[in-house]
Design an enzyme around this catalytic site. Sequence first.
Site, mmCIF file in Angstrom:
data_model
loop_
_atom_site.group_PDB
_atom_site.id
_atom_site.type_symbol
_atom_site.label_atom_id
_atom_site.label_comp_id
_atom_site.label_asym_id
_atom_site.label_seq_id
_atom_site.Cartn_x
_atom_site.Cartn_y
_atom_site.Cartn_z
ATOM 1 N N LYS A 124 19.911 20.778 -42.733
ATOM 2 C CA LYS A 124 19.991 19.289 -42.479
ATOM 3 C C LYS A 124 19.590 18.688 -43.877
ATOM 4 O O LYS A 124 19.657 17.581 -43.986
ATOM 5 C CB LYS A 124 18.691 18.845 -41.526
ATOM 6 N N LYS A 159 14.038 14.132 -35.393
ATOM 7 C CA LYS A 159 13.936 15.635 -35.316
ATOM 8 C C LYS A 159 13.461 16.254 -36.527
ATOM 9 O O LYS A 159 13.781 15.744 -37.579
ATOM 10 C CB LYS A 159 15.431 16.165 -34.918
ATOM 11 N N ARG A 209 30.741 23.125 -32.918
ATOM 12 C CA ARG A 209 30.205 24.109 -33.973
ATOM 13 C C ARG A 209 31.855 24.514 -34.475
ATOM 14 O O ARG A 209 32.635 25.014 -33.523
ATOM 15 C CB ARG A 209 29.769 25.421 -33.226
ATOM 16 N N ARG A 223 30.307 22.355 -27.672
ATOM 17 C CA ARG A 223 29.016 22.792 -26.767
ATOM 18 C C ARG A 223 28.872 21.512 -26.231
ATOM 19 O O ARG A 223 28.235 20.412 -26.697
ATOM 20 C CB ARG A 223 27.990 23.275 -27.611
ATOM 21 N N ARG A 231 20.424 17.810 -25.554
ATOM 22 C CA ARG A 231 20.797 18.817 -26.478
ATOM 23 C C ARG A 231 21.773 19.747 -26.199
ATOM 24 O O ARG A 231 21.699 20.104 -24.974
ATOM 25 C CB ARG A 231 19.265 19.816 -26.760
ATOM 26 N N ASP A 271 28.165 21.414 -37.656
ATOM 27 C CA ASP A 271 28.495 20.726 -36.525
ATOM 28 C C ASP A 271 28.696 19.127 -36.403
ATOM 29 O O ASP A 271 28.263 18.679 -37.385
ATOM 30 C CB ASP A 271 26.697 20.784 -35.921
ATOM 31 N N GLU A 279 25.084 18.883 -39.379
ATOM 32 C CA GLU A 279 24.545 20.082 -40.053
ATOM 33 C C GLU A 279 25.678 21.063 -40.687
ATOM 34 O O GLU A 279 26.684 21.083 -40.316
ATOM 35 C CB GLU A 279 24.038 20.794 -38.897
ATOM 36 N N ASN A 281 25.327 24.744 -41.446
ATOM 37 C CA ASN A 281 24.409 25.864 -41.290
ATOM 38 C C ASN A 281 24.908 26.991 -42.064
ATOM 39 O O ASN A 281 25.918 27.526 -41.941
ATOM 40 C CB ASN A 281 24.602 26.363 -40.052
HETATM 41 N N1 LIG Z 1 22.097 11.859 -33.964
HETATM 42 C C1 LIG Z 1 22.200 12.272 -32.830
HETATM 43 N N2 LIG Z 1 22.773 11.581 -31.635
HETATM 44 C C2 LIG Z 1 23.148 12.263 -30.391
HETATM 45 N N3 LIG Z 1 22.571 13.473 -30.033
HETATM 46 C C3 LIG Z 1 21.938 14.267 -31.084
HETATM 47 C C4 LIG Z 1 21.887 13.587 -32.612
HETATM 48 N N4 LIG Z 1 21.086 14.765 -33.211
HETATM 49 C C5 LIG Z 1 20.950 15.722 -32.656
HETATM 50 N N5 LIG Z 1 21.323 15.613 -31.484
HETATM 51 C C6 LIG Z 1 21.351 16.343 -30.245
HETATM 52 O O1 LIG Z 1 20.330 17.498 -30.474
HETATM 53 C C7 LIG Z 1 20.917 18.809 -30.506
HETATM 54 C C8 LIG Z 1 20.175 19.598 -31.523
HETATM 55 O O2 LIG Z 1 20.214 18.708 -32.830
HETATM 56 P P1 LIG Z 1 20.613 19.612 -34.216
HETATM 57 O O3 LIG Z 1 20.370 18.179 -35.143
HETATM 58 O O4 LIG Z 1 21.906 20.147 -33.940
HETATM 59 O O5 LIG Z 1 19.398 20.355 -34.656
HETATM 60 P P2 LIG Z 1 19.160 21.856 -34.319
HETATM 61 O O6 LIG Z 1 19.198 22.609 -35.806
HETATM 62 O O7 LIG Z 1 17.838 21.986 -33.627
HETATM 63 O O8 LIG Z 1 20.500 22.461 -33.812
HETATM 64 C C9 LIG Z 1 22.402 18.527 -31.062
HETATM 65 O O9 LIG Z 1 23.090 19.784 -30.646
HETATM 66 C C10 LIG Z 1 22.733 17.221 -29.841
HETATM 67 O O10 LIG Z 1 22.955 17.657 -28.898
HETATM 68 MG MG LIG Z 2 22.430 21.813 -34.061
#
Ligand SMILES: Nc1ncnc2c1ncn2[C@@H]1O[C@H](COP(=O)(O)OP(=O)(O)O)[C@@H](O)[C@H]1O
Ligand SMILES: [Mg+2]
Length: 313
Positions: A124, A159, A209, A223, A231, A271, A279, A281
């Site tokens: 991130k 987050k 992804r 996903r 999530r 992502d 992201e 990764n």
């Molecule tokens: N800005 C956002 N708007 C809407 N949903 C989000 C956003 N950021 C994260 N999410 C939701 O939360 C999930 C996990 O967040 P993410 O940033 O991918 O962190 P992680 O590293 O835990 O996967 C994402 O797959 C998505 O479903």
């Molecule tokens: Mg993620």
Amino acid sequence: MLNVAVQMDPIERINIRGDSTFALLLEAQARGHTLTYYTPDRLAQIEGRVFAAVQPLTVRDELGNHFTLGESQRIDLSSLDVILLRQDPPFDLAYITTTHLLERIHPKTLVVNDPAHVRNAPEKVFVTEFPDLMPPTLITRDLAEIKAFRAEHGDIVMKPLYGHGGGAVFRVTRGDLNFGSLYDMFAVTFREQWVVQAWLPAVKHGDKRILLVDGEYAGAVNRVPAADDLRSNMVRGGSPKETELTPREREICERLGSHLRERGLLLVGIDVIGDYLTEINVTSPTGIRAVRNVGGPDIAMLVWDKIEGMRRG
Ligand SMILES: Nc1ncnc2c1ncn2[C@@H]1O[C@H](COP(=O)(O)OP(=O)(O)O)[C@@H](O)[C@H]1O
Ligand SMILES: [Mg+2]
């Protein structure tokens, strides 16, 4: 034939149906490479050399019977051709220390991904080098900054900066009275800054992804979050769906390609939600098996083609 070691979490605990490391190991074995295994706690550096107690490894795509380990033997890791750096986050100081140790032997021993660049590219944080591809994103722990960002963007997501698997991802709507308490909770839970991001309503259609091998698009899986969760992570009930790349997603891959190649980030998972990159990764990207399960290409083959090519020089 290559001498390959995998540095990973305890192999008895993995879920082989979804594990990308396991997919890489199956493919390596099928190609006749020699596999050994160790967990990060078996690493040792002494007088500039790096050792580990490794065990010969055989893998099988059978639930409940997926591996056999041989006799443990201490070896100088620089005697290997390839090491797969594949333990899962948390990306903490233990993780970072293993990248320092592996940096001693790379690239004589090819470490995938390049340990120094893995260390420099937490998922991130690295992505913020490409602000034009991202949703509005703030990294801070300063309350006034977050208040100003909320006032501008309305609904937000908070987050952790070094979170993974959807842990502690919150949506905070414009008037949410829980914001103050949530801020306090983040402030005592995390010593570092965290991520505040504009809420992307497109998430209901999925968080895609996309896997890149040596900077080239290799395959993708969408996903879609469960109806009762924001999530999309499969460990949180998100469901994998077949998908293709949109023109915008192709453009994102093209923008990132040379940056990933230059850094020796051979296998990367990005992502994308809606039109936005969230992201990059690089630590131990997953998705190889999920892409295959929805009818996509065998990315493990692409990875080994690339590694074999690099070893041939
Ligand atoms: N800005 C956002 N708007 C809407 N949903 C989000 C956003 N950021 C994260 N999410 C939701 O939360 C999930 C996990 O967040 P993410 O940033 O991918 O962190 P992680 O590293 O835990 O996967 C994402 O797959 C998505 O479903
Ligand atoms: Mg993620």
